[in-house]
Design a protein around this motif. Structure first.
Motif, PDB file in Angstrom:
ATOM      1  N   LEU A 195       0.512  -1.010   0.058  1.00  0.00           N
ATOM      2  CA  LEU A 195       0.152  -0.286  -0.327  1.00  0.00           C
ATOM      3  C   LEU A 195       0.589   1.091   0.174  1.00  0.00           C
ATOM      4  CD1 LEU A 195      -2.285   1.751   0.413  1.00  0.00           C
ATOM      5  CD2 LEU A 195      -2.284   1.178   2.790  1.00  0.00           C
ATOM      6  N   ARG A 196       0.675   2.077  -0.825  1.00  0.00           N
ATOM      7  CA  ARG A 196       1.137   3.209  -0.868  1.00  0.00           C
ATOM      8  C   ARG A 196       0.051   4.518  -1.228  1.00  0.00           C
ATOM      9  NH1 ARG A 196       5.537   4.939  -4.716  1.00  0.00           N
ATOM     10  NH2 ARG A 196       5.812   7.197  -3.109  1.00  0.00           N
ATOM     11  N   ALA A 197       0.275   5.150   0.003  1.00  0.00           N
ATOM     12  CA  ALA A 197      -1.021   6.793  -0.009  1.00  0.00           C
ATOM     13  C   ALA A 197      -0.548   7.784   0.147  1.00  0.00           C
ATOM     14  CB  ALA A 197      -2.189   5.637   0.417  1.00  0.00           C
ATOM     15  N   PHE A 198      -1.544   8.540  -0.272  1.00  0.00           N
ATOM     16  CA  PHE A 198      -0.354  10.462   0.065  1.00  0.00           C
ATOM     17  C   PHE A 198      -2.347  11.172  -0.494  1.00  0.00           C
ATOM     18  CE2 PHE A 198       0.298  14.502   0.851  1.00  0.00           C
ATOM     19  CZ  PHE A 198       1.109  14.231   1.642  1.00  0.00           C
ATOM     20  N   PRO A 199      -2.635  11.536   0.594  1.00  0.00           N
ATOM     21  CA  PRO A 199      -2.261  11.559   2.529  1.00  0.00           C
ATOM     22  C   PRO A 199      -2.379  10.173   2.298  1.00  0.00           C
ATOM     23  CG  PRO A 199      -3.233  13.535   1.809  1.00  0.00           C
ATOM     24  CD  PRO A 199      -3.796  12.491   0.595  1.00  0.00           C
ATOM     25  N   ALA A 200      -2.397  10.408   4.043  1.00  0.00           N
ATOM     26  CA  ALA A 200      -2.202   9.603   4.798  1.00  0.00           C
ATOM     27  C   ALA A 200      -3.755   8.498   5.165  1.00  0.00           C
ATOM     28  CB  ALA A 200      -2.025   9.094   6.231  1.00  0.00           C
ATOM     29  N   PRO A 201      -4.157   7.222   4.808  1.00  0.00           N
ATOM     30  CA  PRO A 201      -5.374   7.026   4.498  1.00  0.00           C
ATOM     31  C   PRO A 201      -6.185   6.520   5.972  1.00  0.00           C
ATOM     32  CG  PRO A 201      -4.221   5.271   2.762  1.00  0.00           C
ATOM     33  CD  PRO A 201      -3.672   6.733   4.021  1.00  0.00           C
ATOM     34  N   GLU A 202      -7.381   6.359   5.469  1.00  0.00           N
ATOM     35  CA  GLU A 202      -8.211   5.309   6.713  1.00  0.00           C
ATOM     36  C   GLU A 202      -8.439   3.991   5.725  1.00  0.00           C
ATOM     37  OE1 GLU A 202     -12.778   4.770   8.291  1.00  0.00           O
ATOM     38  OE2 GLU A 202     -12.084   6.362   6.931  1.00  0.00           O
ATOM     39  N   VAL A 203      -8.116   2.816   6.664  1.00  0.00           N
ATOM     40  CA  VAL A 203      -8.249   1.925   6.558  1.00  0.00           C
ATOM     41  C   VAL A 203      -9.337   0.690   6.682  1.00  0.00           C
ATOM     42  CG1 VAL A 203      -6.435  -0.742   5.677  1.00  0.00           C
ATOM     43  CG2 VAL A 203      -5.408   1.440   5.163  1.00  0.00           C
ATOM     44  N   ILE A 204     -10.045  -0.302   6.549  1.00  0.00           N
ATOM     45  CA  ILE A 204     -10.856  -0.846   7.112  1.00  0.00           C
ATOM     46  C   ILE A 204     -10.476  -3.075   6.353  1.00  0.00           C
ATOM     47  CG2 ILE A 204     -13.166  -1.042   7.390  1.00  0.00           C
ATOM     48  CD1 ILE A 204     -13.634   1.909   6.743  1.00  0.00           C
ATOM     49  N   TRP A 205     -10.682  -3.705   7.445  1.00  0.00           N
ATOM     50  CA  TRP A 205     -10.867  -5.185   6.564  1.00  0.00           C
ATOM     51  C   TRP A 205     -12.062  -5.134   6.888  1.00  0.00           C
ATOM     52  CZ3 TRP A 205      -6.449  -7.579   4.836  1.00  0.00           C
ATOM     53  CH2 TRP A 205      -5.743  -7.239   4.334  1.00  0.00           C
TER      54      TRP A 205
END
Length: 468
Positions: free
Chosen positions: A346-356
């Motif tokens: 995972l690479r993302a910007f700005p810092a993302p929200e992650v849901i499993w």
């Protein structure tokens, strides 16, 4: 004839060498004492003789136009140089060291200390003079130069506001030609000082001296971030903090890609604590461009000491999410394993929200053994029921971006025979020719393969080989 000439030359060289190493190796003054005591308005006469041309050095309180110097050749056959110094009307500020030295060999010199006594002004540096700054260095004696105009004056050192320090000939030493020497100065000796003496019942004060301890010990330098990621057009603020000893003064220097274009501005701030000093330098770039990406260096200097910190700044054109499996979309794990981490790239910007999610439901709500670590899902004490479909949903809500990924987890279970859990009893004897049924129940992931083996009765005490 040649032999006679050589002998004459050797004799002349020997005489010159003797003269250089003998009486005139340094100039000679016409006074036998190392010090002279005069009253004000007297005439000072000093004569000096030497092998080479002569020059004079005298106290700073004596102006050049107050001194008359006469030079001449002297001695047998005028082989020596003579110089006479005259001060017609001596004053208390003329007190000090008079030196006669060779013009081109100034280290070869002879001196005499001259006191010019004035009962109304016992100190060479009088109280009307502006305060003098003295710099104190660690492990170096500190001299407070309140010299007096007579060698017998008794003097006391006063620390502001009214603390008297008398010479003890150990830590504080008095010398009328130098002043007070503090052999091992500490922070106590930082501040204002002056000297006092009593003459004919009248207290006289010297010039004030301010003792300053310059410190250049930079203890630490910090930047508010070890790495910076930002979007084009955003504001960048970097805070460089330096910690120094008390009385330290520092300079900040920033190096960064846009420095030559004056894209940034700096602001400095100082805070004093009981045990140290805090210095801040804040670099601000109001609107980042792609050209602003690169290495930013904060350099802090104090005297000869220097420390620096660096940070790399990355500038992105737009927000983004990049999500993909790390080792394929199907993962395998063994039941009973202490922990297993599901960690996609995972690479993302700005810092993302992650849901499993697991099988369409929030994973953390299904089982207490599931917890998130960053963008990864960690399963503790892996069990067979942990197999299934896992989905990760990544969102950057403020920019309306999202991406999801579904992964399959296969949990391998070691084969087990159910009858092993039940104690087997001897079925006893059965009639010959009768029919018997035996059961074998097994479980495992993937499904196990079952094979039956027959062990015939031993013949004549010997074990029989098994048959399928």
């Amino acid at each position: 004839m040649n032999l006679i000439l050589i002998c004459l030359l050797c004799g002349m060289y020997g005489a010159l060498a003797k003269d250089k190493k003998g009486k005139y190796s340094v100039p000679i003054l016409d006074v036998k004492s190392r010090q002279l005591v005069l009253d004000t308005n007297q005439t000072l006469l000093l004569s000096c003789r030497g092998r080479w041309e002569l020059t004079w050095a005298f106290p700073s309180g004596l102006a050049k136009d107050e001194v008359r110097v006469q030079e001449s050749r002297c001695g047998s056959n005028s082989h020596q140089y003579c110089s006479g110094l005259t001060v017609s009307s001596t004053q208390f500020q003329h007190t000090g060291l008079f030196r006669c030295r060779y013009r081109h060999r100034t280290q070869k010199q002879t001196s005499v200390y001259v006191y010019v006594t004035d009962s109304q002004q016992p100190f060479v540096d009088h109280p009307g003079m502006s305060p003098d700054v003295l710099y104190m260095k660690q492990k170096t004696p500190l001299v407070i130069p309140c010299r007096v105009t007579h060698p017998n004056f008794t003097t006391t050192l006063i620390k502001f506001p009214n603390r008297s320090l008398s010479p003890d000939h150990r830590s504080i030493v008095w010398n009328s030609k130098q002043g007070f020497t503090i052999r091992a100065p500490t922070l106590y000796y930082v501040g204002f000082f002056h000297c006092e003496t009593i003459n004919e019942g009248v207290t006289h004060k010297s010039r004030k001296y301010f003792v300053h301890r310059p410190v250049s010990n930079i203890m630490e330098v910090y930047l508010n971030s070890s790495a910076v990621q930002a979007l084009k057009g955003e504001r960048l603020v970097l805070n460089c903090t330096a910690i120094g000893e008390l009385n330290t003064r520092v300079n900040f220097t920033w190096d960064y890609p846009g420095k030559s274009n004056n894209t940034g501005s700096t602001f400095k701030r100082l805070l004093k604590h009981r045990t140290h000093m805090l210095f801040y330098s804040i670099l601000t770039i109001p609107k980042l461009q792609r050209s602003d990406r690169g290495l930013y260096t904060c350099r802090v200097t104090s005297g000869r000491n220097a420390k620096q910190q660096k940070v790399n700044v990355t500038v992105y054109d737009r927000p983004f999410i990049r999500l993909k499996p790390r080792h394929g979309s199907v993962m395998e794990v063994q039941a009973g394993q202490k922990s297993y981490r599901i960690s996609p790239k995972l690479r993302a910007f700005p810092a993302p929200e992650v849901i499993w999610l697991k099988d369409g439901m929030l994973a953390a709500e299904q089982c207490s053994r599931y917890h998130m670590d960053g963008s990864s899902l960690v399963i503790r004490d892996v069990a067979e029921e942990d197999a299934g479909k896992y989905a990760v949903l990544v969102l950057i809500q403020e920019h309306g971006l999202y991406q999801n990924l579904t992964l399959t987890l296969v949990v391998n279970v070691s084969p087990q025979i159910g009858e092993k859990a039940v104690s087997l009893q001897d079925s006893g004897s059965v009639p010959r020719g009768s029919r018997q049924a035996h059961h074998c129940t097994s479980h495992g992931v993937p499904p196990p393969h079952i094979q039956w083996l027959w062990h015939p009765c031993p013949s004549k005490g010997l074990p029989a080989a098994p048959r399928a």
